[in-house]
Design an enzyme around this catalytic site. Structure first.
Site, PDB file in Angstrom:
ATOM      1  CE1 TYR A  72      -3.869   2.238   0.330  1.00  0.00           C
ATOM      2  CE2 TYR A  72      -2.826   3.111   2.311  1.00  0.00           C
ATOM      3  CZ  TYR A  72      -3.811   3.185   1.339  1.00  0.00           C
ATOM      4  OH  TYR A  72      -4.733   4.205   1.368  1.00  0.00           O
ATOM      5  CB  SER A 155       0.643  -5.899   2.311  1.00  0.00           C
ATOM      6  OG  SER A 155      -0.187  -4.979   2.991  1.00  0.00           O
ATOM      7  CD  GLN A 156      -2.017  -1.445  -2.838  1.00  0.00           C
ATOM      8  OE1 GLN A 156      -2.879  -0.631  -2.604  1.00  0.00           O
ATOM      9  NE2 GLN A 156      -0.837  -1.108  -3.323  1.00  0.00           N
ATOM     10  CG  ASP A 241      -0.790  -8.828   9.540  1.00  0.00           C
ATOM     11  OD1 ASP A 241      -0.857  -7.640   9.901  1.00  0.00           O
ATOM     12  OD2 ASP A 241      -0.713  -9.183   8.351  1.00  0.00           O
ATOM     13  CG  HIS A 271       1.535  -6.288   7.469  1.00  0.00           C
ATOM     14  ND1 HIS A 271       0.392  -6.954   7.063  1.00  0.00           N
ATOM     15  CD2 HIS A 271       1.808  -5.386   6.484  1.00  0.00           C
ATOM     16  CE1 HIS A 271      -0.006  -6.468   5.894  1.00  0.00           C
ATOM     17  NE2 HIS A 271       0.836  -5.524   5.533  1.00  0.00           N
TER      18      HIS A 271
END
Length: 291
Positions: A72, A155-156, A241, A271
């Site tokens: 992100y 993640s993203q 996370d 994360h």
């Protein structure tokens, strides 16, 4: 009910955009092992997208290809290490990232809630298509074997891997790390941190828009893309996370339509999902399905 029809229309609009690919070899970025190119191509609404493309130096044979998708708040990195292992790698920066933000730049925070009340103008409509269109750039390269391409991200980037693998049958393998952009309602409730906190803050500030927000996000939820994935998929999460709740990653894994899928949950990791400590897991997965 019109999820498939909505994305079929967006895909048709995206396919109609000429790619106009450019690749410039950057001598100062190259090494004895890897050639590095700064690349550009056009995506939905003619937004010009930038990225880094790396191949083994002097390669003449068809190579397995990987689209590397960013997190992100991170910008695309030059993927020399992955290319040195024998892959052609495109590290792409969708709209709003450095190099791709001349025409669209909502900022961070800001991307997640930009035009969030309208599925037709929501920021991730174009953002998703930039990831999908990046596959066209990779497949346009003569050194890439079109039968051996994968998507990878965390993640993203993991969420974008889900979308790209779901919408493009050419993808032969998907690495989905600590996936973001899935199970939005649960993620907003469970995470309590940014980026999901951006949605919670938006709904708190504009309660009259809440129904429109959740209605829009139904079209962008990775859980609704996942059943369309038919390629082998690796999903991994960190059990500590607090950004992308591991329960939502497990839910995503269950929703994936492929019969060849692997789930790994790492205790003691947040994360990062233990990616650096368990990097061989990813390498082995890619080698098994691309080489």
């Amino acid at each position: 009910a019109d999820f498939d029809a909505f994305w079929a229309d967006v895909l048709a609009q995206t396919r109609a955009i000429p790619l106009r690919p450019q690749a410039e070899r950057i001598e100062l970025r190259c090494t004895s092992e890897v050639d590095v190119f700064r690349v550009h191509f056009d995506s939905l609404s003619q937004v010009r997208i930038a990225g880094w493309y790396c191949v083994p130096a002097g390669t003449t044979k068809p190579l397995p290809g990987i689209v590397l998708l960013p997190g992100y708040i991170s910008d695309p990195k030059i993927p020399r290490k992955l290319a040195a292992k024998g892959y052609a790698v495109l590290s792409v920066g969708p709209r709003g990232k450095i190099g791709s933000n001349a025409q669209f730049n909502p900022g961070y925070p800001g991307l997640l809630t930009h035009n969030i009340v309208d599925r037709n103008t929501y920021s991730y409509r174009g953002f998703y298509m930039d990831a999908v269109k990046s596959l066209d750039f990779l497949l346009s390269r003569s050194e890439v074997d079109p039968g051996r391409v994968a998507v990878q991200g965390a993640s993203q980037g993991g969420g974008l891997s889900v979308v790209t693998a779901a919408l493009r049958a050419e993808v032969r393998a998907a690495v989905i790390g600590v996936p973001y952009l899935c199970a939005f309602r649960d993620s907003v409730e469970l995470a309590g941190t940014n980026p999901y906190q951006e949605i919670a803050d938006y709904v708190r500030l504009y309660p009259e828009r809440a129904d429109d927000v959740w209605s829009t996000l139904e079209y962008f939820d990775g859980l609704h893309f996942a059943p369309r994935i038919r390629c082998p998929a690796l999903v991994y999460v960190g059990l500590q996370d607090n950004i992308c709740p591991p329960a939502t990653g497990r839910a995503l894994y269950r929703a994936i339509g492929s019969t060849e899928k692997v789930f790994r949950a790492f205790d003691g990791y947040g994360h990062d999902g233990g990616e650096h400590e368990h990097g061989s897991m990813i390498g082995d997965f890619l080698a098994e399905h691309l080489k």
